[in-house]
Write an enzyme that holds these catalytic residues in place. Structure first.
Site, PDB file in Angstrom:
ATOM      1  N   CYS A  52       0.853  -1.195   0.000  1.00 57.81           N
ATOM      2  CA  CYS A  52       0.000   0.000   0.000  1.00 57.81           C
ATOM      3  C   CYS A  52       0.888   1.245   0.000  1.00 57.81           C
ATOM      4  O   CYS A  52       1.847   1.327   0.772  1.00 57.81           O
ATOM      5  CB  CYS A  52      -0.909   0.001   1.225  1.00 57.81           C
ATOM      6  SG  CYS A  52      -1.989   1.452   1.313  1.00 57.81           S
ATOM      7  N   CYS A  56       0.271   4.997   6.840  1.00 61.94           N
ATOM      8  CA  CYS A  56      -0.427   4.885   8.123  1.00 61.94           C
ATOM      9  C   CYS A  56       0.506   4.227   9.147  1.00 61.94           C
ATOM     10  O   CYS A  56       0.988   3.111   8.932  1.00 61.94           O
ATOM     11  CB  CYS A  56      -1.704   4.073   7.965  1.00 61.94           C
ATOM     12  SG  CYS A  56      -2.820   4.728   6.698  1.00 61.94           S
ATOM     13  N   CYS A  59       0.028   0.458  10.339  1.00 66.47           N
ATOM     14  CA  CYS A  59      -0.341  -0.588   9.374  1.00 66.47           C
ATOM     15  C   CYS A  59       0.845  -1.373   8.834  1.00 66.47           C
ATOM     16  O   CYS A  59       1.827  -0.804   8.336  1.00 66.47           O
ATOM     17  CB  CYS A  59      -1.112   0.041   8.213  1.00 66.47           C
ATOM     18  SG  CYS A  59      -1.787  -1.188   7.074  1.00 66.47           S
ATOM     19  N   CYS A  96     -16.950  -8.570   4.973  1.00 65.48           N
ATOM     20  CA  CYS A  96     -16.268  -7.359   4.512  1.00 65.48           C
ATOM     21  C   CYS A  96     -14.979  -7.718   3.789  1.00 65.48           C
ATOM     22  O   CYS A  96     -14.176  -8.506   4.298  1.00 65.48           O
ATOM     23  CB  CYS A  96     -15.968  -6.447   5.703  1.00 65.48           C
ATOM     24  SG  CYS A  96     -15.245  -4.853   5.228  1.00 65.48           S
ATOM     25  N   CYS A 127     -19.860  -5.669   2.743  1.00 65.96           N
ATOM     26  CA  CYS A 127     -19.135  -4.483   3.192  1.00 65.96           C
ATOM     27  C   CYS A 127     -17.782  -4.486   2.492  1.00 65.96           C
ATOM     28  O   CYS A 127     -17.251  -5.542   2.137  1.00 65.96           O
ATOM     29  CB  CYS A 127     -18.976  -4.511   4.712  1.00 65.96           C
ATOM     30  SG  CYS A 127     -18.005  -3.145   5.405  1.00 65.96           S
ATOM     31  N   CYS A 187     -19.824   2.662   7.640  1.00 67.73           N
ATOM     32  CA  CYS A 187     -19.162   1.977   8.750  1.00 67.73           C
ATOM     33  C   CYS A 187     -17.891   2.777   9.017  1.00 67.73           C
ATOM     34  O   CYS A 187     -16.996   2.811   8.175  1.00 67.73           O
ATOM     35  CB  CYS A 187     -18.837   0.531   8.365  1.00 67.73           C
ATOM     36  SG  CYS A 187     -17.900  -0.377   9.619  1.00 67.73           S
ATOM     37  N   ARG A 259     -18.607  -2.113  17.084  1.00 69.24           N
ATOM     38  CA  ARG A 259     -17.872  -3.353  16.875  1.00 69.24           C
ATOM     39  C   ARG A 259     -16.564  -3.343  17.651  1.00 69.24           C
ATOM     40  O   ARG A 259     -15.729  -2.452  17.497  1.00 69.24           O
ATOM     41  CB  ARG A 259     -17.586  -3.577  15.391  1.00 69.24           C
ATOM     42  CG  ARG A 259     -16.884  -4.911  15.115  1.00 69.24           C
ATOM     43  CD  ARG A 259     -16.751  -5.199  13.645  1.00 69.24           C
ATOM     44  NE  ARG A 259     -18.036  -5.145  12.990  1.00 69.24           N
ATOM     45  CZ  ARG A 259     -18.338  -4.300  12.013  1.00 69.24           C
ATOM     46  NH1 ARG A 259     -17.435  -3.446  11.572  1.00 69.24           N
ATOM     47  NH2 ARG A 259     -19.532  -4.303  11.463  1.00 69.24           N
TER      48      ARG A 259
END
Length: 319
Positions: A52, A56, A59, A96, A127, A187, A259
């Site tokens: 990616c 972040c 991550c 998801c 999702c 979400c 959640r």
């Protein structure tokens, strides 16, 4: 966007309540709006892992960090269908798909749309979390049958700059607005324990309250420090402070699913039980959450049985 009538001080007053008073208020709010023994089971599958371009700080999939993540190509629809069938058999209600992208590449988007259709054809809520979207992408996902789009704001706008530099906080809000305007359920939640303070957590809640429509699903993650990321040595958040976050979220989002997400593997049963008591009523269910470990499925079912909490799978087996 409309502005919520509540301000920082209103939220701070709830957050600063004596802990037992906050537990009581959150539990009453939860009981008023949900069956307290009802936990929604959701499955999260990484359909494209690693490489990616974002940075972040939490991550493992970021190409900017030196982690042990194995880079994997985009899954086939057959692989997704296989995972859907397993998830449904084990009691999941929502499925998801997640991909390590800044935004969905055009060359892969058609397959993503097919994955959404596969999820729906297997009788599951669909999702996806795929990064930033434009209006056309959101519309096509809606047409394919997507029920929810997950796009977390992660933390407060002020602290966000300490965690991510490759996209702005406003970029996240823009995607949420696009998704909401198209008619896909939002979400949206965040991560607690990244070194932020209470003020950041209060502003995080205030941002969610100021969205045009409150998220119907709010994942609250506890940071899982990953070797090779900038946050690998962050001090673990205090248990009471984390439970406060769940309780405060329930007080202000009476009708949303909250959640209990990443970090659950390191939580004691007592800590999880407190989170359920104050309003958490959804969990990610399965052995992995994108790239981090999660509780064993049978372990979760045994734990739910111990608490007297019903799941769709348990109800099915009882019948």
């Amino acid at each position: 966007m409309k502005k919520n009538k509540l301000d920082f001080q209103d939220i701070a007053k709830v957050f600063e309540m004596p802990f037992l008073d906050l537990l009581y208020q959150a539990h009453l709010t939860h009981r008023k709006n949900f069956k307290v023994s009802d936990i929604e089971l959701c499955t999260l599958l990484s359909v494209k892992t690693g490489a990616c371009p974002e940075d972040c700080g939490y991550c493992s999939q970021s190409s900017k960090h030196n982690t042990d993540i194995k880079i994997e190509k985009l899954m086939t629809t057959d692989e997704v269908e296989k995972n859907c069938k397993i998830a449904k058999q084990k009691g999941s209600k929502r499925f998801c798909i997640g991909a390590g992208w800044r935004n969905p590449p055009k060359k892969h988007f058609e397959r993503i749309l097919e994955m959404v259709k596969v999820i729906k054809n297997n009788g599951l809520e669909a999702c996806a979390t795929l990064g930033m979207l434009d209006k056309d992408q959101a519309m096509r996902l809606k047409e394919a049958g997507l029920d929810y789009y997950n796009h977390n704001i992660d933390t407060s706008e002020n602290y966000y700059k300490q965690i991510i530099t490759t996209r702005t906080f406003q970029n996240r809000l823009d995607t949420l607005e696009i998704v909401d305007n198209i008619g896909i359920n939002i979400c949206c939640g965040g991560i607690v324990g990244m070194g932020e303070n209470r003020e950041d957590r209060i502003n995080f809640i205030l941002t969610l309250l100021n969205l045009k429509n409150p998220p119907k699903s709010i994942p609250i993650n506890m940071l899982v420090p990953i070797k090779g990321t900038p946050l690998e040595h962050v001090k673990k958040i205090d248990t009471i402070e984390f439970v406060r976050m769940i309780a405060k979220t329930r007080v202000f989002f009476e009708k949303s699913r909250i959640r209990l997400s990443a970090g659950r593997e390191s939580m004691s049963e007592e800590m999880q039980a407190l989170c359920f008591f104050v309003g958490a009523n959804s969990i990610f269910y399965g052995d992995k959450l994108l790239t981090t470990n999660n509780n064993d499925v049978n372990q979760d079912l045994d734990f739910m049985k111990k608490l007297g909490i019903s799941t769709d799978l348990q109800n099915k087996n009882a019948n």
